[in-house]
Design a protein around this motif. Structure first.
Motif, short mmCIF file in Angstrom:
data_model
loop_
_atom_site.label_atom_id
_atom_site.label_comp_id
_atom_site.label_asym_id
_atom_site.label_seq_id
_atom_site.Cartn_x
_atom_site.Cartn_y
_atom_site.Cartn_z
N UNK A 130 0.85 -1.19 0.00
CA UNK A 130 0.00 0.00 0.00
C UNK A 130 0.89 1.24 0.00
N UNK A 131 0.26 2.39 -0.18
CA UNK A 131 0.98 3.66 -0.19
C UNK A 131 0.17 4.69 0.56
N UNK A 132 0.84 5.44 1.43
CA UNK A 132 0.24 6.57 2.13
C UNK A 132 0.92 7.83 1.62
N UNK A 133 0.15 8.87 1.34
CA UNK A 133 0.75 10.08 0.79
C UNK A 133 -0.04 11.31 1.21
N UNK A 134 0.65 12.45 1.15
CA UNK A 134 0.05 13.74 1.50
C UNK A 134 -0.38 14.43 0.23
N UNK A 146 -3.64 4.32 -0.89
CA UNK A 146 -4.02 3.58 -2.09
C UNK A 146 -3.37 2.20 -2.03
N UNK A 147 -4.11 1.18 -2.47
CA UNK A 147 -3.59 -0.17 -2.59
C UNK A 147 -2.84 -0.28 -3.91
N UNK A 148 -1.60 -0.79 -3.86
CA UNK A 148 -0.74 -0.81 -5.05
C UNK A 148 -1.21 -1.81 -6.10
#
Length: 425
Positions: free
Chosen positions: A137-141, A149-151
């Motif tokens: 997964x990815x966490x972003x600002x 978002x799930x990769x």
């Protein structure tokens, strides 16, 4: 959906950009990479990106860019007036667009700390991101929101809709159990908060460094949903970096940026910048360099969590590079009197070594083994980035490796734009 994005050779970059196919959509996969070899070490090298204004990986924090198996590398891209998050396949160079395009470029940290100067409106996506490596997964600002978002499935959700106009944020960090994201908050520039379009009368440093109004809040945001909660707060210091120890989720590194210079030099080296925070009891442990100039410029965890890697400008001139235990015990510290170059420190997977993307040279990637004295230095490659090619940190190299030490990613700035490169070690 796979789209055609062949790279045309021997074309000026402005022609490449104008001749590009339609802007990709979420879920599209394409390949714009170029294969080659490093000009110094002849290691296999892939230029992953060749289009857009900036392409930027998460910074040098250990474990923030690559998936657990090293097969995926995440980065932000700015194209066509917007920005989005991407994943690259490290074996093939294929890029997948993970998100829809956000109507903005740059970030609020850039807008506020650069006193109203920004490549866009500050509402885009940038290096302020971290992979959740084992979960894929990815966490972003994005702007003032924290997103996920799930990769693989590309499912998205908003973890925190708005952290408030009174604040700007730094780099997010994922705990090793992969249950939450830790986010450092600092005060916004008061004039830019009131009117982002108006040039401020004072700089961020003048307001919060000279004014003594700086403070730090660490916010924990559950990945499975739930309200953010404050886990640590401190007045009189700023902080944009709070990376977790890769194996001990109780420990995080803090850059405690003191007035008057904050991240630009703190209290001019009287006190250490880098400390280890125990989240369980709020205890702070100083990572104190041997050198009399105690403001470390950058720091990172080793992959095994047993060392804090750091560097700083030496009191007597030159650069010092060191490693210490989480309890502050010094492992080794080396003085390089003639080294005056800007750079960062990072960890190398599977090796007791500091990854340098400058520091001792202007444009080389080096490995410094810190478990021996004198240290052993190895040339890994030449990044060739001009850090002044773009404002803020888009052209900063920010090298890091995957957990195995097989791949090394870096950013390269040239001619007013920035690209992502992948070196095979």
């Amino acid at each position: 959906r796979r789209v055609n994005c062949e790279v045309e050779k021997n074309k000026p970059q402005e022609i490449l950009m104008s001749a590009a196919p339609a802007i990709p959509r979420k879920g599209d996969t394409w390949n714009e990479s170029e294969l080659g070899t490093d000009p110094v070490t002849l290691r296999p090298l892939r230029r992953l990106t060749s289009r857009g204004l900036y392409n930027q990986t998460p910074n040098y924090h250990t474990g923030s860019g690559f998936t657990h198996d090293g097969r995926g590398l995440v980065f932000a891209t700015a194209r066509g007036g917007g920005s989005a998050m991407c994943k690259a396949d490290t074996e093939t160079g294929d890029i997948t667009l993970l998100t829809d395009w956000f109507p903005g470029q740059g970030c609020l940290d850039e807008l506020h700390k650069m006193n109203g100067n920004c490549v866009g409106n500050g509402m885009g996506v940038t290096m302020l991101a971290s992979v959740v490596p084992k979960r894929g997964e990815l966490v972003f600002v994005q702007g003032r929101s924290i997103r996920w978002v799930n990769l693989e499935t590309l499912e998205e959700k908003v973890l925190w809709e708005d952290f408030g106009a009174d604040w700007i944020c730094g780099m997010p960090s994922i705990d090793p159990e992969e249950s939450y994201v830790l986010l450092p908050l600092m005060p916004a520039h008061p004039e830019i908060k009131a009117d982002p379009a108006r040039k401020p009368s004072k700089t961020y440093l003048e307001h919060h460094g000279g004014g003594g109004t700086v403070e730090l809040r660490l916010m924990a945001i559950p990945l499975e949903g739930g309200a953010p909660r404050e886990v640590y707060a401190e007045k009189g210091v700023g902080c944009a970096h709070c990376p977790h120890n890769p194996v001990d989720g109780n420990l995080v590194l803090l850059d405690r940026d003191r007035p008057p210079l904050l991240w630009c030099g703190g209290d001019q080296g009287e006190n250490s910048r880098v400390w280890v925070l125990s989240l369980r009891d709020g205890q702070l442990t100083e990572i104190r360099p041997r050198n009399a100039q105690r403001f470390q410029v950058h720091a990172a965890w080793s992959w095994d969590g047993k060392a804090v890697l750091y560097h700083g400008t030496a009191a007597e001139g030159g650069t010092y590079i060191g490693a210490a235990r989480p309890d502050g015990t010094l492992i080794n510290e080396y003085l390089f009197p003639g080294a005056v170059h800007y750079g960062h420190v990072a960890a190398i997977g599977g090796r007791s070594a500091v990854l340098l993307d400058g520091n001792l040279t202007s444009d080389m990637l080096l490995a410094l083994d810190y478990d021996r004295d004198p240290p052993r230095l190895e040339w890994l490659g030449r990044h060739g980035s001009n850090k002044n090619a773009m404002p803020w940190q888009y052209a900063h190299v920010h090298a890091q490796t995957d957990p195995s030490g097989r791949f090394l990613s870096y950013n390269r700035g040239r001619d007013g734009r920035a690209d992502v490169y992948l070196l095979r070690l």
